[in-house]
Design a protein around this motif. Sequence first.
Motif, PDB file in Angstrom:
ATOM      1  N   ASN A   1       0.822  -1.215   0.000  1.00 40.72           N
ATOM      2  CA  ASN A   1       0.000   0.000   0.000  1.00 40.72           C
ATOM      3  C   ASN A   1       0.855   1.264   0.000  1.00 40.72           C
ATOM      4  O   ASN A   1       0.597   2.230   0.717  1.00 40.72           O
ATOM      5  N   ASP A   2       1.904   1.263  -0.823  1.00 39.35           N
ATOM      6  CA  ASP A   2       2.801   2.410  -0.934  1.00 39.35           C
ATOM      7  C   ASP A   2       2.185   3.425  -1.899  1.00 39.35           C
ATOM      8  O   ASP A   2       1.815   3.088  -3.019  1.00 39.35           O
ATOM      9  N   THR A   3       2.092   4.658  -1.465  1.00 39.51           N
ATOM     10  CA  THR A   3       1.484   5.704  -2.292  1.00 39.51           C
ATOM     11  C   THR A   3       2.506   6.448  -3.147  1.00 39.51           C
ATOM     12  O   THR A   3       2.185   7.465  -3.756  1.00 39.51           O
ATOM     13  N   SER A   4       3.733   5.966  -3.199  1.00 41.54           N
ATOM     14  CA  SER A   4       4.772   6.637  -3.988  1.00 41.54           C
ATOM     15  C   SER A   4       4.391   6.689  -5.458  1.00 41.54           C
ATOM     16  O   SER A   4       3.868   5.724  -6.022  1.00 41.54           O
ATOM     17  N   THR A   5       4.671   7.834  -6.082  1.00 46.15           N
ATOM     18  CA  THR A   5       4.457   7.973  -7.518  1.00 46.15           C
ATOM     19  C   THR A   5       5.759   7.628  -8.254  1.00 46.15           C
ATOM     20  O   THR A   5       6.808   7.447  -7.632  1.00 46.15           O
ATOM     21  N   PHE A   6       5.681   7.573  -9.562  1.00 45.31           N
ATOM     22  CA  PHE A   6       6.872   7.331 -10.371  1.00 45.31           C
ATOM     23  C   PHE A   6       7.936   8.377 -10.055  1.00 45.31           C
ATOM     24  O   PHE A   6       9.112   8.051  -9.864  1.00 45.31           O
ATOM     25  N   ALA A   7       7.524   9.632  -9.975  1.00 45.97           N
ATOM     26  CA  ALA A   7       8.470  10.724  -9.739  1.00 45.97           C
ATOM     27  C   ALA A   7       9.036  10.719  -8.328  1.00 45.97           C
ATOM     28  O   ALA A   7      10.060  11.350  -8.065  1.00 45.97           O
ATOM     29  N   ASP A   8       8.396  10.004  -7.395  1.00 47.67           N
ATOM     30  CA  ASP A   8       8.940   9.888  -6.037  1.00 47.67           C
ATOM     31  C   ASP A   8      10.108   8.907  -5.991  1.00 47.67           C
ATOM     32  O   ASP A   8      10.924   8.953  -5.058  1.00 47.67           O
ATOM     33  N   ILE A   9      10.176   8.015  -6.977  1.00 53.84           N
ATOM     34  CA  ILE A   9      11.195   6.958  -6.974  1.00 53.84           C
ATOM     35  C   ILE A   9      12.241   7.169  -8.062  1.00 53.84           C
ATOM     36  O   ILE A   9      13.434   7.013  -7.830  1.00 53.84           O
ATOM     37  N   PHE A  10      11.783   7.540  -9.255  1.00 54.40           N
ATOM     38  CA  PHE A  10      12.686   7.686 -10.390  1.00 54.40           C
ATOM     39  C   PHE A  10      12.773   9.143 -10.842  1.00 54.40           C
ATOM     40  O   PHE A  10      11.828   9.921 -10.674  1.00 54.40           O
ATOM     41  N   ASP A  11      13.906   9.484 -11.421  1.00 53.38           N
ATOM     42  CA  ASP A  11      14.125  10.823 -11.979  1.00 53.38           C
ATOM     43  C   ASP A  11      13.322  10.931 -13.267  1.00 53.38           C
ATOM     44  O   ASP A  11      13.754  10.476 -14.323  1.00 53.38           O
ATOM     45  N   VAL A  12      12.146  11.536 -13.188  1.00 58.14           N
ATOM     46  CA  VAL A  12      11.213  11.526 -14.307  1.00 58.14           C
ATOM     47  C   VAL A  12      11.747  12.307 -15.506  1.00 58.14           C
ATOM     48  O   VAL A  12      11.558  11.902 -16.662  1.00 58.14           O
ATOM     49  N   ASN A  13      12.411  13.416 -15.274  1.00 57.65           N
ATOM     50  CA  ASN A  13      12.947  14.201 -16.392  1.00 57.65           C
ATOM     51  C   ASN A  13      14.049  13.451 -17.137  1.00 57.65           C
ATOM     52  O   ASN A  13      14.129  13.484 -18.369  1.00 57.65           O
ATOM     53  N   HIS A  14      14.894  12.756 -16.376  1.00 60.94           N
ATOM     54  CA  HIS A  14      15.939  11.948 -17.005  1.00 60.94           C
ATOM     55  C   HIS A  14      15.314  10.819 -17.820  1.00 60.94           C
ATOM     56  O   HIS A  14      15.785  10.515 -18.926  1.00 60.94           O
ATOM     57  N   PHE A  15      14.294  10.199 -17.295  1.00 64.72           N
ATOM     58  CA  PHE A  15      13.591   9.108 -17.987  1.00 64.72           C
ATOM     59  C   PHE A  15      13.072   9.580 -19.340  1.00 64.72           C
ATOM     60  O   PHE A  15      13.240   8.911 -20.369  1.00 64.72           O
ATOM     61  N   ILE A  16      12.456  10.750 -19.363  1.00 60.44           N
ATOM     62  CA  ILE A  16      11.872  11.280 -20.602  1.00 60.44           C
ATOM     63  C   ILE A  16      12.962  11.680 -21.591  1.00 60.44           C
ATOM     64  O   ILE A  16      12.908  11.316 -22.771  1.00 60.44           O
ATOM     65  N   THR A  17      13.945  12.426 -21.125  1.00 67.68           N
ATOM     66  CA  THR A  17      14.959  12.956 -22.042  1.00 67.68           C
ATOM     67  C   THR A  17      15.905  11.872 -22.545  1.00 67.68           C
ATOM     68  O   THR A  17      16.324  11.907 -23.702  1.00 67.68           O
ATOM     69  N   PHE A  18      16.233  10.907 -21.705  1.00 68.73           N
ATOM     70  CA  PHE A  18      17.149   9.856 -22.134  1.00 68.73           C
ATOM     71  C   PHE A  18      16.554   9.032 -23.275  1.00 68.73           C
ATOM     72  O   PHE A  18      17.274   8.585 -24.178  1.00 68.73           O
ATOM     73  N   LEU A  19      15.246   8.838 -23.248  1.00 68.74           N
ATOM     74  CA  LEU A  19      14.588   7.988 -24.242  1.00 68.74           C
ATOM     75  C   LEU A  19      13.937   8.768 -25.375  1.00 68.74           C
ATOM     76  O   LEU A  19      13.252   8.181 -26.212  1.00 68.74           O
ATOM     77  N   ARG A  20      14.166  10.076 -25.435  1.00 69.69           N
ATOM     78  CA  ARG A  20      13.443  10.877 -26.416  1.00 69.69           C
ATOM     79  C   ARG A  20      13.797  10.511 -27.850  1.00 69.69           C
ATOM     80  O   ARG A  20      13.003  10.759 -28.766  1.00 69.69           O
ATOM     81  N   GLY A  21      14.965   9.900 -28.075  1.00 71.89           N
ATOM     82  CA  GLY A  21      15.310   9.462 -29.420  1.00 71.89           C
ATOM     83  C   GLY A  21      14.680   8.141 -29.795  1.00 71.89           C
ATOM     84  O   GLY A  21      14.780   7.706 -30.941  1.00 71.89           O
ATOM     85  N   GLU A  22      14.026   7.481 -28.817  1.00 73.57           N
ATOM     86  CA  GLU A  22      13.430   6.171 -29.060  1.00 73.57           C
ATOM     87  C   GLU A  22      11.909   6.202 -29.019  1.00 73.57           C
ATOM     88  O   GLU A  22      11.244   5.593 -29.854  1.00 73.57           O
TER      89      GLU A  22
END
Length: 480
Positions: A123-144
Motif C-alpha cells: 500500500n505504498d502511495t509513492s508515484t513514479f516521480a517519487d522513486i525515479f528521476d522523471v525528467n531523465h527518464f523522458i529525455t534519455f529515451l526521447r530518441g526512441e
Amino acid sequence: MEVNHTTTGGNKAEKMKTIGARQGSPLACIKFWVAVVSTMLLILWVCTIQLATLDDKIMVRKSAFYFPSFPPQRVYKNNGYLIISPNGGLNQKRLGICDMVIVARYLNVTLIVPKFAHGTYWNDTSTFADIFDVNHFITFLRGEVRILKELPPEQKRKAESEPLYYMFPRSFASLEYYLEKVLPRIQKHEILLFAQTDARLANNGLPEELQRLRCRVNYKSLRFTQPIEETGRKIVTILREKGPFLALHLRYEKDVLAFTGCVEGLTKEEATDVKEMRYSHDGWKHKPIDPKRKREHGSCPLTPEETALVFQALGIDRNTTIYIAGGEIYKKEKRMADLATAYPNLVRKETILKQVELEPFLKHADQMAAMDYIVAVESDIFIPTFVGNMANAVEGHRRYLGFKTTISLDRKLLVSLIDQYKNGTLSWDEFSLLVKKTHEDRTGKAVRRKEIPDHPRQEDYFYSNPQECLPPFAQPSNNI
C-alpha cells in the motif's frame, strides 16, 4: 645565319587566327561541353553501381524486424496514447515499465509517465516521480519513444469525460500479438490503459535492437531520485569502510510465506496466521496448498536457519559483513537467532543509518526497496534465498556490470541435502562438499539463456540474464 623574324611571326599569327576562328564557333563549344558532361555522368553512374554492388556484399545482415525501422534519427509518427499502471513491488513495476517502453517504441505510440497501482500488500502511495528521476527518464529515451508527463489537453478532456478503454495484455506476449491485437485497439480508441504490466513481453524472439533497448531503459533511463540515490550510496560507503560485504536477499517475510503457503519451521499458530493472510487477499491462491511438496520442489524460500547452514557449507567467513535486504523477517527474534550466531556481523539499513536519515522513506516500501537495490547491485557477493523480481533484476544488473558474483541457490537440491544432514544420512564434510560442488557454476557467469518456446514461464527470465547486452562468450554450456 640570319632569321627572318617577320616571316616567322607572320606564320604564327596566321595559325592563331585559324584556331581562334575554330574556337569561336558557338555550336562547336556546345557540342564539346555536352560530350564532356555526358562522359562524366556515365563514369559516375558506373561507379555508383559498382559501389552499391560492393555494399551489398559487405554489409551486415539486417534484422527481419521492419516495423518500425531504426533510422539514426527517430522519425516519429503517433498512433495513439498508452497509459500504464504498473503493479506489485518496486522491481515488478520497474521491469514492467521496461517492457512497456518497448511496446510503445514498437507500436509508435506516445507513452504517458507510469501511474503506479497502489492496491498492493505494501500500500505504498509513492508515484513514479517519487522513486525515479522523471525528467531523465523522458529525455534519455526521447530518441526512441515519445514520453509525456500527462495526456495533451484534448485527450485529457476525453479521458476525464468518459471511461478509458483498458485491457490486461497477455503474459509473455510476442511482438505480433501487440501489432495484431493491441495496435488496432489503440487506433480505434486513441487512448489505451494497460491495467497490469508485469511479464507482458516475451523473453525471447525479439530483435536484438529491442532487447538492447530493454537494457538501456532498465540500466540507463530508470535512475533513482537524488535523495534515494544519495542515501543508498551512503550505505554502500559505510559498508565499504568495513571491507568486502555480502548482500543477502532473505525472503522470509510474512507476505511471501502467506503467498507461497510455505510453513517450514512455523508453529501451528504461526502457520494459521500466514494462511489467514493468504485468504484475506483477493488474487492470492485460496485453495489448499501442500507446503511439504512445495518445499521439496524448491518452491519455498530458505529459512534463516537453512541459510546459515548453506553459508557455512559454502565456506563464507563468519566475520563477513552481511547486509540483509528485503522486508521484515517473520518472527525475526526467534528465526534469526541461528544466522546471527553463525554470522554476527548482520546489518540492515535501519542499523547502519540514523533514524532521521531514513525518516523520509520509512512509510514508503518501494523507496526503501530502492535503497536495498542499490546496495545489492554494489555488493561483492549477492545471494537471494528465493526467486522474484528483486533477485532477477539484481542478478541481471550485476551481469551487465561485468558478471559480478551472484550465487543462485539450488533450493530443490539444498533442502534435500539439509534434511539428509539433519537426519544423519550425510556428514558435515559430505554436506559441505556437495553444496560447494552444486554451486560452482551458479555464480552469475556468462551462460546462454534457457529458452522453452512453448513454456515461457519456465524459461530463464530476460532480465536475470540479458545476454544480448553482454559481452559475447565463445561456447555456451551444452546442458543449459
